[in-house]
Structures are given as C-alpha cells and as structure tokens.
Design a protein around this motif. Structure first.
Motif, PDB file in Angstrom:
ATOM      1  N   GLY A 438     -76.042 -56.104   3.852  1.00 30.46           N
ATOM      2  CA  GLY A 438     -74.925 -55.333   3.312  1.00 30.46           C
ATOM      3  C   GLY A 438     -74.764 -54.010   4.054  1.00 30.46           C
ATOM      4  N   GLU A 439     -73.539 -53.520   4.076  1.00 24.07           N
ATOM      5  CA  GLU A 439     -73.292 -52.255   4.780  1.00 24.07           C
ATOM      6  C   GLU A 439     -74.018 -51.091   4.118  1.00 24.07           C
ATOM      7  OE1 GLU A 439     -69.252 -51.391   5.974  1.00 24.07           O
ATOM      8  OE2 GLU A 439     -68.930 -53.551   6.280  1.00 24.07           O
ATOM      9  N   ARG A 440     -74.480 -51.312   2.865  1.00 20.15           N
ATOM     10  CA  ARG A 440     -75.229 -50.240   2.195  1.00 20.15           C
ATOM     11  C   ARG A 440     -76.550 -49.968   2.920  1.00 20.15           C
ATOM     12  NH1 ARG A 440     -79.223 -52.886  -0.371  1.00 20.15           N
ATOM     13  NH2 ARG A 440     -78.797 -55.099  -0.316  1.00 20.15           N
ATOM     14  N   LEU A 441     -76.992 -50.935   3.759  1.00 17.33           N
ATOM     15  CA  LEU A 441     -78.257 -50.751   4.492  1.00 17.33           C
ATOM     16  C   LEU A 441     -78.080 -49.865   5.734  1.00 17.33           C
ATOM     17  CD1 LEU A 441     -79.783 -54.349   4.323  1.00 17.33           C
ATOM     18  CD2 LEU A 441     -80.491 -52.308   3.068  1.00 17.33           C
ATOM     19  N   ILE A 442     -76.805 -49.643   6.101  1.00 15.56           N
ATOM     20  CA  ILE A 442     -76.554 -48.811   7.285  1.00 15.56           C
ATOM     21  C   ILE A 442     -77.166 -47.431   7.068  1.00 15.56           C
ATOM     22  CG2 ILE A 442     -74.672 -47.582   8.505  1.00 15.56           C
ATOM     23  CD1 ILE A 442     -73.167 -50.224   8.564  1.00 15.56           C
ATOM     24  N   ASN A 443     -77.843 -46.952   8.119  1.00 17.33           N
ATOM     25  CA  ASN A 443     -78.517 -45.638   8.112  1.00 17.33           C
ATOM     26  C   ASN A 443     -79.816 -45.581   7.316  1.00 17.33           C
ATOM     27  OD1 ASN A 443     -76.621 -44.576   9.808  1.00 17.33           O
ATOM     28  ND2 ASN A 443     -75.359 -43.738   8.177  1.00 17.33           N
ATOM     29  N   SER A 444     -80.399 -46.777   7.047  1.00 20.42           N
ATOM     30  CA  SER A 444     -81.757 -46.732   6.475  1.00 20.42           C
ATOM     31  C   SER A 444     -82.637 -47.705   7.273  1.00 20.42           C
ATOM     32  CB  SER A 444     -81.740 -47.077   4.989  1.00 20.42           C
ATOM     33  OG  SER A 444     -81.102 -48.308   4.792  1.00 20.42           O
ATOM     34  N   PHE A 445     -83.926 -47.421   7.331  1.00 15.72           N
ATOM     35  CA  PHE A 445     -84.823 -48.292   8.099  1.00 15.72           C
ATOM     36  C   PHE A 445     -84.980 -49.636   7.404  1.00 15.72           C
ATOM     37  CE2 PHE A 445     -86.420 -44.057   9.571  1.00 15.72           C
ATOM     38  CZ  PHE A 445     -86.097 -44.229  10.915  1.00 15.72           C
ATOM     39  N   VAL A 446     -84.876 -50.720   8.211  1.00 14.25           N
ATOM     40  CA  VAL A 446     -84.993 -52.066   7.644  1.00 14.25           C
ATOM     41  C   VAL A 446     -85.991 -52.855   8.499  1.00 14.25           C
ATOM     42  CG1 VAL A 446     -83.729 -54.174   6.981  1.00 14.25           C
ATOM     43  CG2 VAL A 446     -82.521 -51.983   7.004  1.00 14.25           C
ATOM     44  N   ARG A 447     -86.877 -53.609   7.841  1.00 15.61           N
ATOM     45  CA  ARG A 447     -87.808 -54.465   8.591  1.00 15.61           C
ATOM     46  C   ARG A 447     -87.122 -55.814   8.819  1.00 15.61           C
ATOM     47  NH1 ARG A 447     -92.017 -53.119  11.210  1.00 15.61           N
ATOM     48  NH2 ARG A 447     -93.466 -54.629  10.330  1.00 15.61           N
ATOM     49  N   VAL A 448     -86.985 -56.188  10.091  1.00 15.87           N
ATOM     50  CA  VAL A 448     -86.191 -57.375  10.433  1.00 15.87           C
ATOM     51  C   VAL A 448     -87.052 -58.354  11.228  1.00 15.87           C
ATOM     52  CG1 VAL A 448     -84.126 -58.204  11.649  1.00 15.87           C
ATOM     53  CG2 VAL A 448     -84.094 -55.962  10.521  1.00 15.87           C
ATOM     54  N   LYS A 449     -87.088 -59.604  10.754  1.00 18.52           N
ATOM     55  CA  LYS A 449     -87.847 -60.642  11.466  1.00 18.52           C
ATOM     56  C   LYS A 449     -86.938 -61.260  12.528  1.00 18.52           C
ATOM     57  CE  LYS A 449     -91.106 -64.202  11.010  1.00 18.52           C
ATOM     58  NZ  LYS A 449     -91.575 -65.353  10.311  1.00 18.52           N
ATOM     59  N   ILE A 450     -87.407 -61.277  13.756  1.00 15.52           N
ATOM     60  CA  ILE A 450     -86.572 -61.732  14.876  1.00 15.52           C
ATOM     61  C   ILE A 450     -86.595 -63.252  14.973  1.00 15.52           C
ATOM     62  CG2 ILE A 450     -86.165 -61.540  17.359  1.00 15.52           C
ATOM     63  CD1 ILE A 450     -85.755 -58.911  15.630  1.00 15.52           C
ATOM     64  N   ILE A 451     -85.363 -63.846  15.054  1.00 16.60           N
ATOM     65  CA  ILE A 451     -85.311 -65.313  15.125  1.00 16.60           C
ATOM     66  C   ILE A 451     -84.751 -65.805  16.464  1.00 16.60           C
ATOM     67  CG2 ILE A 451     -85.238 -65.789  12.635  1.00 16.60           C
ATOM     68  CD1 ILE A 451     -82.195 -65.886  12.805  1.00 16.60           C
ATOM     69  N   LYS A 452     -84.064 -64.909  17.191  1.00 14.33           N
ATOM     70  CA  LYS A 452     -83.461 -65.379  18.451  1.00 14.33           C
ATOM     71  C   LYS A 452     -83.280 -64.215  19.428  1.00 14.33           C
ATOM     72  CE  LYS A 452     -79.373 -67.671  20.217  1.00 14.33           C
ATOM     73  NZ  LYS A 452     -77.985 -67.999  19.989  1.00 14.33           N
ATOM     74  N   ALA A 453     -83.470 -64.505  20.737  1.00 20.28           N
ATOM     75  CA  ALA A 453     -83.215 -63.482  21.763  1.00 20.28           C
ATOM     76  C   ALA A 453     -81.960 -63.860  22.537  1.00 20.28           C
ATOM     77  CB  ALA A 453     -84.401 -63.400  22.714  1.00 20.28           C
ATOM     78  N   MET A 454     -81.082 -62.891  22.767  1.00 20.24           N
ATOM     79  CA  MET A 454     -79.888 -63.126  23.583  1.00 20.24           C
ATOM     80  C   MET A 454     -79.995 -62.225  24.821  1.00 20.24           C
ATOM     81  SD  MET A 454     -77.148 -63.256  20.485  1.00 20.24           S
ATOM     82  CE  MET A 454     -77.672 -61.763  19.721  1.00 20.24           C
ATOM     83  N   ASN A 455     -78.987 -62.272  25.714  1.00 21.84           N
ATOM     84  CA  ASN A 455     -79.142 -61.441  26.925  1.00 21.84           C
ATOM     85  C   ASN A 455     -78.666 -60.003  26.710  1.00 21.84           C
ATOM     86  OD1 ASN A 455     -76.411 -61.659  27.056  1.00 21.84           O
ATOM     87  ND2 ASN A 455     -76.365 -63.000  28.869  1.00 21.84           N
ATOM     88  N   TRP A 456     -78.316 -59.669  25.496  1.00 21.56           N
ATOM     89  CA  TRP A 456     -77.921 -58.279  25.216  1.00 21.56           C
ATOM     90  C   TRP A 456     -78.534 -57.732  23.936  1.00 21.56           C
ATOM     91  CZ3 TRP A 456     -75.041 -57.335  20.706  1.00 21.56           C
ATOM     92  CH2 TRP A 456     -74.567 -58.489  20.061  1.00 21.56           C
ATOM     93  N   ALA A 457     -79.109 -58.610  23.109  1.00 19.74           N
ATOM     94  CA  ALA A 457     -79.618 -58.169  21.806  1.00 19.74           C
ATOM     95  C   ALA A 457     -80.543 -59.211  21.200  1.00 19.74           C
ATOM     96  CB  ALA A 457     -78.444 -57.923  20.855  1.00 19.74           C
ATOM     97  N   LEU A 458     -81.155 -58.822  20.082  1.00 19.39           N
ATOM     98  CA  LEU A 458     -81.974 -59.752  19.303  1.00 19.39           C
ATOM     99  C   LEU A 458     -81.238 -60.063  18.006  1.00 19.39           C
ATOM    100  CD1 LEU A 458     -85.416 -57.935  19.676  1.00 19.39           C
ATOM    101  CD2 LEU A 458     -84.815 -60.148  20.701  1.00 19.39           C
ATOM    102  N   LEU A 459     -81.490 -61.291  17.498  1.00 16.60           N
ATOM    103  CA  LEU A 459     -80.900 -61.688  16.231  1.00 16.60           C
ATOM    104  C   LEU A 459     -82.036 -61.852  15.224  1.00 16.60           C
ATOM    105  CD1 LEU A 459     -77.918 -62.292  15.844  1.00 16.60           C
ATOM    106  CD2 LEU A 459     -78.489 -64.723  15.947  1.00 16.60           C
ATOM    107  N   GLY A 460     -81.844 -61.346  14.012  1.00 18.43           N
ATOM    108  CA  GLY A 460     -82.951 -61.455  13.059  1.00 18.43           C
ATOM    109  C   GLY A 460     -82.472 -61.597  11.643  1.00 18.43           C
TER     110      GLY A 460
END
Ligand code: SAM
Ligand code: SF4
Ligand code: F3S
Length: 465
Positions: A438-460
C-alpha cells in the motif's frame, strides 16, 4: 541592528538584507511572488538550490514548477559537460520569450557555469535580459542583488571568490523531508585532467564535525530517514571521514546514511570496515573508476592503477561476497584506443558493479585534458557508450541474482513501474526494489524478500513476520 530584526517562519532572526528585500517585495506585489528554480548537475548543486530557496523564502517568495507563472526564474547551472552548457543556453531562449511578455520577470543565472569568466562574458554581451549573474559562492548575497534589480533597475553581474565562503553555512529549504543531503565538504583538490569542478568549486574545505552532526540530528528529529553526505571526495574530509561516520552512526533514531563520492586513491580498508560494521551506514560504495586502463588513468591524473582499485574491491568482497559497488566511467578520453576501452569492459566483468554511470568525454576549456587532441569523434563516443551500457545490462541482471531469496531493507519512495499496486524504493545496497504494498508504506522502512532480479531492479514481496 536589533530593532531591524524580525522573526521568519522557521524562528530564525532575519538579516537586514533579507528584511530590506522582503519589505520591498511587500510594497510591490499584492500576492507573494513566485520563483521557478531549475537545477542542473549534481547533488551538490541540488543542495545549493535548497540554500537559495531558503533565502528566497525568508524574503517572501513562494515556489512554482511552472516558469510561465514565475516572477523570478533561477537557473542553477552545471559546467561538467558540454551538453549541460548547451541545455542552459537552450532554455534561456525560452525564458527570453517569457520576459518579452512580462518585463517585470527577473531572470537569474548562477552556479558552476557562471563561475567561469568566459561564460560571464557571454552573459554580459549577449544575454542582456538576464538580470542577475553570480557563480558558486554568492547565494548569501542574493537578497542584495535582487534588491538592486528591483529598486534601481540595475543588472547585477558578480563573480565571487573564495572569500565568500560564509555562503556555505546556510540553511536549506528541503522539499523532501524524508531523504536529505548534507554537505560535509566543498571544492576539490584532485584536478583530474578532464574535470572542471576544481576550477569552479575551489579548493577543499570541510565543515566541522559538530556542524554536520547537529544538522543530521535535527533532520532525524524531524522525521528524516535517509541522509546522504555530500562531497566531491568525502574520503579527504579534514577531520577523518570514518570518524564522522562513527559519530553519525551514534546519533539516535531510525535512519540510514549514504555518501557521495569516494576517490579510489583515498578509499581504503578502514572505509570498507566502517561500512560493514556501522549499522546505520548503507552497505554500498560508489567508487568512480573512470577507466579500466592504467595508461588512461595516468593521463586522467587519477593517482591509482586498476590493480590498486581492485585491491579495495577484493578486500570488500572477501569480507562480504555480495558487497555492492557502483561507479562512474568516461569513454572516448583523448587518445583512448579501442583496446583500452575494452580494458574498461573487462573491468566491468571483473568487479561486477550493480550499476554504472557512464559519460562520453567532453572537452572542458581550462582543464589539462583540453590541451590533448580530442581525437574520438562524437559518433564513435556514442557507439562506445552504447556498447558499454549493453555489456553492463547483462552484468547487472546476472549479478543482482545474488539477492534472490534474501531479505533487504527498502525505503519505498514512489509508485512502482512494474504494475498496479507496486511501490518502489532503494535497498541499503542502493538497488531499486519494487514490491506490492500500500502507498501508506511509502517513506517507511520495509523488509522485502527478493523473488526476482531484472536488469534494472529487484522484484520482491513484503516479508512475512
Ligand atoms: N568527485 C566525484 C568523483 O570524482 O567521483 C564526481 C564528480 S563529477 C561531478 C561526476 C562524474 O562526471 C565524474 O565521476 C566523471 O565520470 C564525469 N565527468 C567529469 N568531467 C567530465 C568530462 N569532462 N567529460 C565527461 N565526463 C566527465
Ligand atoms: Fe572532478 Fe576528479 Fe574532483 Fe571528482 S575528484 S570532482 S572527477 S577533479
Ligand atoms: Fe556539480 Fe556540475 Fe558543478 S556536476 S559541481 S554542478 S560542474
């Protein structure tokens, strides 16, 4: 002077020059006048613009992102490459038209470009519609300059020398309160042969540890989550950069620290140890290499060899095999052969950077390299740049794979590009991570488990507790 002082919104006491301008402004404008400020160049310039905004806000200006609505236009310029110059002159053409429609519009050009005499000469001769011109030292004198223009209709062209360093202890009006930059030093002593920065920013001078720490403490107290310490070579910070990091790390609060930039000749094991051991310091090092060939590095006056650069990288990877590096690279330096360029490509594979910032060499008048024949054509430089970036894209995609299955700390700052419901931010390792949240998470630290690597970013995905 005391009876002249009035309090501004921030609770500070306004100086007489700011009071004088704010009174003139009140007598001239029914509504607070609007300023449009455009910043070119690096984080240092963004920070300078925030100082300019603070001064203007004290004097009664508000800010607009539409130049056509502005009463004052400020262009804070960059001189690092020719294209930065060209963009400023290009944009000035458009602003001239606005001035023709509104003669009361004030146009100001400042920053690194206008710290160069030849540019000031051009401004004086051919850009008569520009009202105020000053370089990298004059922000504090802006109220006086604007007063001159408004009250006496005089054009003000001032180049300031290093005697005006007081401008450096100025407050910044920050638009982003969650991520803030804090300059720790100004200027540069390195004189890399291609670079204009030492000529337009002067010699190195460091802010006091206490001034930096107080500013960080205040920012964190006001909710700031990410501090970026700024300097052209933070490793030559006069009072010891690692000591500064330790002091900042001791400041209480939920925040993290980054820094820009490190020069490989001054970055050693102590820095890597500090990055890895201090919990608030981001686990990433931006270490500009510029070239992967020793002969070119020598011509660039960089004072390290590829071998020495790799020693830092290897030390970091010994301690943490997934340590994150990013870098800057220049292609098409005068006399660079294709073989020498290929050495840079080899270095990309050897180091495995997460990302590179690459530029075509741009001749800067007054620098040492400007005396060398710029014998690589623009077309060739463009081809080399594309070749380099393509190589890096593959490296990024494969190398980012090391994070799949791991959990990273991310500070989301905006909506993501991946699709509906995704938000995006950077991990401690300085890698873009997108995940559903949710956008309410913007500007707070979040622990994110990574599921995929792309050539510009990670997806989690948000880690289940
Ligand atoms: N002080 C920092 C350092 O040494 O890493 C960065 C300074 S500069 C603002 C950022 C980058 O611009 C440099 O690392 C370099 O790659 C690039 N740069 C500087 N002068 C250049 C030039 N004349 N042509 C092309 N790129 C240039
Ligand atoms: Fe320019 Fe070199 Fe100084 Fe960086 S270290 S600002 S590249 S002269
Ligand atoms: Fe930065 Fe450009 Fe000046 S890169 S220091 S704004 S020349």
């Amino acid at each position: 002077m005391k009876n002249l002082s009035i309090s501004c919104g921030s609770g500070d006491i306004l100086s007489p020059d700011r009071i004088r301008l704010s009174q003139l402004i009140k007598s001239r404008y029914a509504q607070p006048p609007a300023c449009y400020i455009h910043t070119y160049g690096c984080a240092q310039n963004v920070s300078d613009s925030e100082k300019i905004m603070h001064v203007l806000s004290d004097c009664g200006y508000v800010f607009t992102d539409k130049p056509e609505n502005a009463d004052l236009i400020v262009l804070n310029t960059c001189a690092v490459r020719e294209n930065a110059h060209d963009r400023v002159f290009g944009n000035l053409g458009g602003f001239k038209k606005l001035k023709q429609k509104n003669n009361d519009l004030i146009i100001c050009v400042c920053g690194c470009m206008t710290q160069q005499k030849q540019v000031v000469d051009i401004m004086e001769k051919s850009y008569g519609f520009v009202d105020v011109v000053f370089g990298t030292y004059g922000a504090k004198q802006l109220p006086d300059m604007l007063y001159e223009v408004m009250k006496n209709g005089k054009r003000v062209v001032r180049s300031f020398d290093e005697g005006d360093l007081i401008s450096e202890e100025m407050k910044q009006l920050r638009s982003d309160t969650v991520r803030a930059s804090v300059p720790i030093m100004y200027g540069c002593n390195n004189f890399c042969s291609y670079c204009i920065v030492p000529y337009v920013r002067g010699r190195e001078r460091s802010r006091e540890v206490s001034a930096v720490c107080d500013e960080v403490r205040e920012l964190v107290g006001n909710g700031c989550k990410e501090i970026t310490l700024l300097g052209q070579n933070v490793n030559s910070y006069s009072y010891g950069f690692v000591k500064l990091l330790e002091r900042i790390n001791d400041i209480e609060g939920d925040f993290r620290v980054r820094f820009l930039s490190s020069h490989p000749k001054d970055a050693g094991r102590e820095l890597i140890d500090a990055i890895l051991s201090l919990d608030k310091v981001c686990k990433h090092l931006h270490l500009p290499v510029q070239s992967g060939n020793d002969e070119i590095l020598k011509k660039m006056n960089r004072h390290y060899t590829v071998g020495e650069y790799l020693k830092i990288v290897d030390y970091a990877r010994e301690k943490d095999p997934s340590f994150s590096f990013t870098t800057d690279i220049i292609v098409g330096f005068p006399g660079e052969s294709y073989e020498q360029f290929c050495d840079t490509k080899k270095l990309l594979h050897r180091v495995r950077f997460d990302n590179i910032f690459s530029y075509v060499y741009s001749k800067r008048s007054g620098t040492k390299a400007a005396q060398l024949e710029d014998n690589v054509s623009d077309k060739e430089k463009g081809m080399l740049l594309r070749e380099l970036l393509e190589e890096q894209r593959d490296i990024t995609e494969k190398w980012l794979g090391r994070f799949v299955g791991k959990t990273l700390t991310v500070l989301p700052t905006e909506k993501g590009r991946t699709g509906e419901g995704y938000i995006s931010g950077k991990s401690d390792e300085n890698i873009i991570v997108e995940f559903k949240g949710g956008e309410r998470l913007i500007n707070s630290f979040v622990r994110v488990k990574i599921i995929k690597a792309m050539n510009w970013a990670l997806l989690g995905e948000i880690e289940d507790k």
